[in-house]
Design a protein around this motif. Structure first.
Motif, PDB file in Angstrom:
ATOM      1  N   ILE A 265       0.856  -1.206   0.000  1.00  0.00           N
ATOM      2  CA  ILE A 265       0.000   0.000   0.000  1.00  0.00           C
ATOM      3  C   ILE A 265       0.884   1.245   0.000  1.00  0.00           C
ATOM      4  O   ILE A 265       0.666   2.180  -0.775  1.00  0.00           O
ATOM      5  CB  ILE A 265      -0.937  -0.007   1.230  1.00  0.00           C
ATOM      6  N   GLU A 266       1.904   1.235   0.832  1.00  0.00           N
ATOM      7  CA  GLU A 266       2.803   2.392   0.919  1.00  0.00           C
ATOM      8  C   GLU A 266       3.534   2.630  -0.399  1.00  0.00           C
ATOM      9  O   GLU A 266       3.669   3.759  -0.867  1.00  0.00           O
ATOM     10  CB  GLU A 266       3.828   2.163   2.032  1.00  0.00           C
ATOM     11  N   LYS A 267       3.967   1.528  -1.015  1.00  0.00           N
ATOM     12  CA  LYS A 267       4.701   1.617  -2.271  1.00  0.00           C
ATOM     13  C   LYS A 267       3.816   2.231  -3.358  1.00  0.00           C
ATOM     14  O   LYS A 267       4.221   3.147  -4.080  1.00  0.00           O
ATOM     15  CB  LYS A 267       5.138   0.203  -2.674  1.00  0.00           C
ATOM     16  N   CYS A 268       2.560   1.747  -3.422  1.00  0.00           N
ATOM     17  CA  CYS A 268       1.649   2.230  -4.457  1.00  0.00           C
ATOM     18  C   CYS A 268       1.239   3.677  -4.183  1.00  0.00           C
ATOM     19  O   CYS A 268       1.104   4.470  -5.116  1.00  0.00           O
ATOM     20  CB  CYS A 268       0.423   1.336  -4.533  1.00  0.00           C
ATOM     21  N   ALA A 269       1.038   4.024  -2.905  1.00  0.00           N
ATOM     22  CA  ALA A 269       0.665   5.391  -2.547  1.00  0.00           C
ATOM     23  C   ALA A 269       1.796   6.345  -2.933  1.00  0.00           C
ATOM     24  O   ALA A 269       1.560   7.435  -3.446  1.00  0.00           O
ATOM     25  CB  ALA A 269       0.361   5.486  -1.059  1.00  0.00           C
ATOM     26  N   GLY A 270       3.021   5.931  -2.732  1.00  0.00           N
ATOM     27  CA  GLY A 270       4.188   6.734  -3.072  1.00  0.00           C
ATOM     28  C   GLY A 270       4.287   6.950  -4.575  1.00  0.00           C
ATOM     29  O   GLY A 270       4.596   8.044  -5.045  1.00  0.00           O
ATOM     30  N   ARG A 271       3.930   5.894  -5.335  1.00  0.00           N
ATOM     31  CA  ARG A 271       4.020   5.984  -6.783  1.00  0.00           C
ATOM     32  C   ARG A 271       2.997   6.989  -7.320  1.00  0.00           C
ATOM     33  O   ARG A 271       3.248   7.736  -8.240  1.00  0.00           O
ATOM     34  CB  ARG A 271       3.760   4.599  -7.388  1.00  0.00           C
TER      35      ARG A 271
END
Lengths: 273, 72
Positions: A265-271
């Motif tokens: 979730i964090e990775k996708c939110a950052g992207r």
């Protein structure tokens, strides 16, 4: 009059009158396992490891599953047969900080819920599964279960069971559980210690507690407790022994499922940003 | 001397506490309770060291032991 110290975690009365004594038959191991679990939970709460509100108890259907919502003064759910682990997964996803304890029996975990059982450990979700294994289907009349020992007499195997029993600890371990232990109701202190360790650990923990069913085995509870002690051997001495090994089967931390999910979730939110 | 309380409402007479007590403080009662169970009975409170194993093994939350020894 002084009361049992663990009664503070139980609902003694409800809207329809008194709830205790427990519904279980005299000398049933399920009540003992509840007592051991509450001792472990009490010790964690006293040491400041968690609050009472952080615990959630989930169970399916069966003798052992009667323990949760009717008696426990905790957040709890008495859910569908064999699917307690699926519902526990949902509870954990809603709030990954909770300590989830699943009460299950051998029929609930290994027979109807066998698939949920292996996949919960494969995913390594942060739950503690406490399985009370009495080797038969107690609630429905003592029929043969997947955990009935070979040659054991039950109401549907009057001449002895011809099948071999499931070894639930080995099954959980090979499915990928982080912590696996087996004890019996005749080992109170060891069981409490194992439950405490399992709750404090991140990842899927499985504790099998061999327990007695004095009604369907037609023995006294005291005789069955003595038999449980006699039929088990510590795991370090189990090599070459025909007895059932008890102890810690594995304690191998693996990345926990919700942590990996949150990382995604964090990775996708950052992207996105 | 410690006081040991046995709840006659909750106890179902499985007698696991009698088996578990390392000091043999409890014994099997000779009388039958109102619910028809043979309950445990305290035989010698002087011997009790307050280990609390009877509380831990009780399946029905029926027994309680005073942790503080009041006589000392």
């Amino acid at each position: 009059m002084l009361k049992h110290p663990m009664l503070k975690y139980l609902k003694e009365s409800g809207p329809h009158g008194t709830r205790l004594p427990l519904i279980m038959c005299p000398g049933c191991g399920v009540g003992q396992v509840l007592n051991y679990t509450l001792h472990a939970v009490d010790s964690i709460i006293k040491e400041g490891g968690a609050n009472k509100e952080d615990f959630v108890f989930i169970s399916g259907v069966g003798c052992s599953s009667r323990l949760t919502s009717h008696y426990l003064n905790f957040d709890s759910g008495w859910t569908i047969h064999g699917r307690a682990l699926a519902i526990a997964t949902g509870v954990l996803l809603a709030n990954p900080d909770l300590n989830i304890v699943v009460f299950t029996g051998d029929g609930d975990a290994a027979a109807i819920g066998g698939n949920h059982f292996i996949h919960a450990f494969r995913r390594n979700i942060n739950v503690t599964v406490i399985c009370m294994n009495n080797g038969l289907y107690g609630m429905t009349g003592g029929q043969v279960a997947p955990t009935t020992l070979s040659q054991a007499v039950t109401s549907t195997t009057p001449y002895g069971n011809i099948e071999d029993a499931f070894d639930l600890c080995r099954l959980a371990q090979s499915s990928g559980a982080s912590y696996v232990a087996r004890w019996t109701t005749a080992h109170p202190h060891k069981t409490i210690k194992a439950i405490k360790k399992a709750i404090c650990k991140k990842g899927a923990a499985f504790i099998e507690i061999l327990s007695q069913c004095p009604v369907h085995k037609k023995q006294t509870p005291v005789d069955m407790i003595r038999a449980l002690k006699a039929m088990t051997v510590p795991i370090k001495n189990a090599e070459g022994s025909s007895k059932i090994p008890v102890g810690e089967f594995c304690d191998t931390p693996r990345p926990e499922w919700t942590q990996k999910y949150e990382a995604i979730i964090e990775k996708c939110a950052g992207r996105k940003s | 001397m410690r006081k040991i309380f046995i709840s006659t409402d909750y106890c179902k007479g499985c007698l696991i506490c009698v088996e578990s007590c390392p000091k043999k403080v409890l014994k099997i009662s000779s009388s039958i309770s109102a619910k028809g169970y043979t309950l445990p009975q305290v035989s010698d409170t002087e011997k009790c060291n307050g280990c609390g194993i009877c509380e831990i093994v009780c399946p029905d939350f029926a027994i309680a032991v005073e942790k503080e020894d009041k006589a000392v």
